[in-house]
Design an enzyme around this catalytic site. Sequence first.
Site, mmCIF file in Angstrom:
data_model
loop_
_atom_site.group_PDB
_atom_site.id
_atom_site.type_symbol
_atom_site.label_atom_id
_atom_site.label_comp_id
_atom_site.label_asym_id
_atom_site.label_seq_id
_atom_site.Cartn_x
_atom_site.Cartn_y
_atom_site.Cartn_z
ATOM 1 N N HIS A 48 -10.815 -1.314 1.063
ATOM 2 C CA HIS A 48 -11.117 -2.425 0.166
ATOM 3 C C HIS A 48 -12.342 -3.211 0.644
ATOM 4 C CE1 HIS A 48 -7.103 -1.329 -1.040
ATOM 5 N NE2 HIS A 48 -7.218 -2.087 -2.102
ATOM 6 N N LYS A 230 13.990 -1.280 -6.011
ATOM 7 C CA LYS A 230 13.748 -2.693 -5.696
ATOM 8 C C LYS A 230 12.263 -3.041 -5.846
ATOM 9 C CE LYS A 230 17.655 -2.833 -2.520
ATOM 10 N NZ LYS A 230 18.118 -3.074 -1.128
#
Length: 338
Positions: A48, A230
């Site tokens: 990134h 989840k």
Amino acid sequence: MDTSKRIPLIVLQTTFTQVLKKHGFDQEKAEICSRLFAMASLDGVASHGLNRFPAFLEQVARGKVNPNKAPIKEFSLPIMERWNGQLGAGMYNASLAMDRAIAMASNNGMGCVALNNTNHWMRAGNYGWQAAEAGCIGICFTNTIPNMPAWGGKEPKLGNNPLVIALPYRDKAVILDTAMTQYSYGKMAIYKKANKELPYDAGFDSEGKITKDPLQVIAEELALPIGLWKGAGLSMMLDLMASGLSDGQSTYEIGRQKEEYGISQFFLCLHPETLGIPKEKLDNKIGNALADLKSSKVFEGMEINYPGEQSFLRREENLKLGVPVDADIWESVKQMIE
């Protein structure tokens, strides 16, 4: 073949600034975006940082990121603001949003900013460090284009929607920076480029089988949710909160564009001292918890690190030795100045 090399942080940052100014960014925006790109690589998140820089410039060239635009305020309360990013640079917009949340928290104990119509903020952890360095507890998250299946699904319907939780701690910070997928797409791209499998299961192939092969996961956009069902549920809730509070686009709406832009984000800051918690008291509480964590018995060949610890250690090392960069990508970025 290893093509990595090390360069000083200031060289990386000033090179980014020069390139961005050639692409229409003014001095302030160029410096802020360059610093955030450089800090990502400094802390070991090249996926990134430098590695994402050419793709960011492609977005600018195609008009998906507007270098001339800055966020505008749409709504304001003493502890909450809503801003429109106007499709400006995601890093600049996110930095401004976190600054506003910090300012409100410093005055009122807490502050939050909901940001719509913005772009990819690159390394999410940068904004956690921003909050922590200002003495704040920071929580921020973003939605994305659909790139992860619902649990049991065979097509991407959810975003990997990165979440950051940061606490200031002495001269460091405890920072969780996690996507809702087991691996970010940036990390998988690095393994794909190196023609390597990932250490743990990364997603599903076209037949729905679990695989460590980044090529198959990226091709199908079926990354594995953290915590299985989840993580899928948490992704949905973060998306609904970010888009709902910002009055911006949801992952579903971003997906209809077939390209990631005009996303929604949320930034929350709490200032412990303004809320009556002295820094020394919070530092001691965190320190005791971390000491207990580090005292844990471990399996052979394993070690325990608290969230953000490795980033801080890499930062110290890379400040001394130089920032590791992919030599090929670095050369291509330098050529953009000529």
